[in-house]
Design a protein around this motif. Structure first.
Motif, PDB file in Angstrom:
ATOM      1  N   LYS A  45       2.943 -76.187  46.691  1.00  0.00           N
ATOM      2  CA  LYS A  45       1.727 -75.841  47.425  1.00  0.00           C
ATOM      3  C   LYS A  45       1.452 -74.369  47.157  1.00  0.00           C
ATOM      4  O   LYS A  45       2.255 -73.499  47.508  1.00  0.00           O
ATOM      5  N   VAL A  46       0.314 -74.090  46.503  1.00  0.00           N
ATOM      6  CA  VAL A  46       0.002 -72.754  46.018  1.00  0.00           C
ATOM      7  C   VAL A  46      -1.255 -72.224  46.704  1.00  0.00           C
ATOM      8  O   VAL A  46      -2.255 -72.936  46.835  1.00  0.00           O
ATOM      9  N   LEU A  47      -1.189 -70.981  47.125  1.00  0.00           N
ATOM     10  CA  LEU A  47      -2.354 -70.269  47.644  1.00  0.00           C
ATOM     11  C   LEU A  47      -2.861 -69.346  46.548  1.00  0.00           C
ATOM     12  O   LEU A  47      -2.082 -68.605  45.948  1.00  0.00           O
ATOM     13  N   GLU A  48      -4.139 -69.434  46.259  1.00  0.00           N
ATOM     14  CA  GLU A  48      -4.738 -68.517  45.283  1.00  0.00           C
ATOM     15  C   GLU A  48      -5.735 -67.625  45.998  1.00  0.00           C
ATOM     16  O   GLU A  48      -6.675 -68.108  46.632  1.00  0.00           O
ATOM     17  N   ALA A  72      -7.647 -72.388  47.469  1.00  0.00           N
ATOM     18  CA  ALA A  72      -8.288 -71.315  46.708  1.00  0.00           C
ATOM     19  C   ALA A  72      -9.247 -70.538  47.600  1.00  0.00           C
ATOM     20  O   ALA A  72     -10.251 -71.083  48.069  1.00  0.00           O
ATOM     21  N   VAL A  73      -8.931 -69.257  47.827  1.00  0.00           N
ATOM     22  CA  VAL A  73      -9.668 -68.426  48.779  1.00  0.00           C
ATOM     23  C   VAL A  73     -10.439 -67.323  48.057  1.00  0.00           C
ATOM     24  O   VAL A  73      -9.896 -66.655  47.164  1.00  0.00           O
ATOM     25  N   ASP A  74     -11.684 -67.135  48.438  1.00  0.00           N
ATOM     26  CA  ASP A  74     -12.478 -66.027  47.899  1.00  0.00           C
ATOM     27  C   ASP A  74     -13.490 -65.597  48.958  1.00  0.00           C
ATOM     28  O   ASP A  74     -14.111 -66.454  49.589  1.00  0.00           O
ATOM     29  N   VAL A 105     -11.846 -72.183  50.073  1.00  0.00           N
ATOM     30  CA  VAL A 105     -12.052 -71.470  51.338  1.00  0.00           C
ATOM     31  C   VAL A 105     -12.885 -70.222  51.062  1.00  0.00           C
ATOM     32  O   VAL A 105     -12.469 -69.345  50.292  1.00  0.00           O
ATOM     33  N   GLN A 106     -14.066 -70.150  51.668  1.00  0.00           N
ATOM     34  CA  GLN A 106     -14.925 -68.972  51.522  1.00  0.00           C
ATOM     35  C   GLN A 106     -14.705 -68.080  52.737  1.00  0.00           C
ATOM     36  O   GLN A 106     -15.324 -68.234  53.785  1.00  0.00           O
TER      37      GLN A 106
END
Length: 293
Positions: A45-48, A72-74, A105-106
């Motif tokens: 499980k990876v958070l970017e 994926a967060v930005d 995820v924005q």
């Protein structure tokens, strides 16, 4: 599967102009090279952080397999980005075969991290690894990077970084280094910046921030960008554009400070002499890739 063949398959899952497929392909090849230094296992499980249009997200989603997950967060608005916006690019990837493995995820990274429950010391953390690939220069300040690294320590087992190294092992990459430093010299004098070069930190300073946040360096290396990686050409063109000089005149009021920025720009332009093809012969600088635990 060879890296080139794997890259072609993954690159086609991103929104791209078919007539310029080589651009997307080169970006994917590069991120597969970074992945070789990170050892992310299947099922992880990876958070970017700083996923942007998803150039690295697709590579990570491919690596973790069907049982894995990428969040994926930005913080950028979904209308930000060119030639395709974040919303367009992320939506396209979501419709493809990797879409079910990715959650977009924005949100500002610190806001997202603060929304996660703090796990008890006896339990494993929410993420096996957190990746920040070519996004650290987007941060508004070193202090914000430090706060983010500290917050990640609570929720991730590993911290995996990749950023431009400010080293040009190939002489044709020197203009890229100078262009980045020139843009940073301008952006740090603006009250608010939306540039992709805002806070320029090299490997030494980024390592210091990670150590201060409680991480330990596990491994690091320098990776030379392939000839098809056009980031150097893009940054040099931005630095030498007429609009850049106009920005300097408008944003930097102090005469001696303005002279420093313009001198750096002149040095970037002069560094093109002797490079076959001029701007089109510029290569991307080396990339620092590191793993912290």
């Amino acid at each position: 599967m060879s890296t080139q063949l794997e890259a072609a398959c993954i690159a086609r899952l991103s929104l791209h102009d078919p007539t310029h497929f080589s651009i997307q392909h080169s970006q994917t090849v590069h991120r597969l090279q970074l992945l070789q230094h990170w050892n992310i296992p299947t099922g992880a499980k990876v958070l970017e952080i700083g996923c942007g249009q998803g150039d690295c997200t697709t590579v990570l989603a491919s690596a973790v397999g069907e049982q894995g997950k990428v969040v994926a967060v930005d913080p950028a608005d979904l209308g930000y980005g060119a030639p395709y916006t974040l919303g367009q690019a992320q939506g396209y990837i979501s419709q493809g075969p990797l879409g079910k493995r990715i959650t977009w995820v924005q949100q500002p990274p610190l806001d997202y991290l603060s929304s996660l429950p703090s796990p008890p010391a006896s339990e494993s953390k929410a993420f096996d690894a957190t990746v920040l690939a070519h996004c650290l220069w987007y941060f508004a300040s070193p202090a914000l990077i430090l706060s983010t690294f500290r917050a990640l320590k609570q929720h991730s087992e590993r911290l995996l970084l990749a950023e431009w190294s400010l080293v040009a092992a190939h002489p044709s990459a020197q203009p890229h280094v100078l262009a980045a430093l020139t843009q940073a010299a301008l952006e740090c004098r603006k009250p608010v910046s939306d540039s992709n070069v805002r806070t320029v930190l090299g490997p030494t300073r980024l390592t210091e921030l990670a150590l201060a946040a409680g991480w330990q360096l596990e491994s690091e290396a320098r990776v030379q960008g392939g000839e098809g990686l056009l980031d150097g050409q893009w940054e040099v063109s931005a630095c030498l554009s007429s609009s850049f000089e106009k920005e300097v005149e408008e944003a930097v009021s102090e005469e001696s400070e303005r002279a420093v920025v313009l001198a750096s720009r002149d040095a970037c332009e002069a560094s093109l002499e002797g490079i076959e093809g001029g701007r089109k012969g510029v290569r991307a600088m080396d990339v620092w890739v590191a793993s912290f635990v």
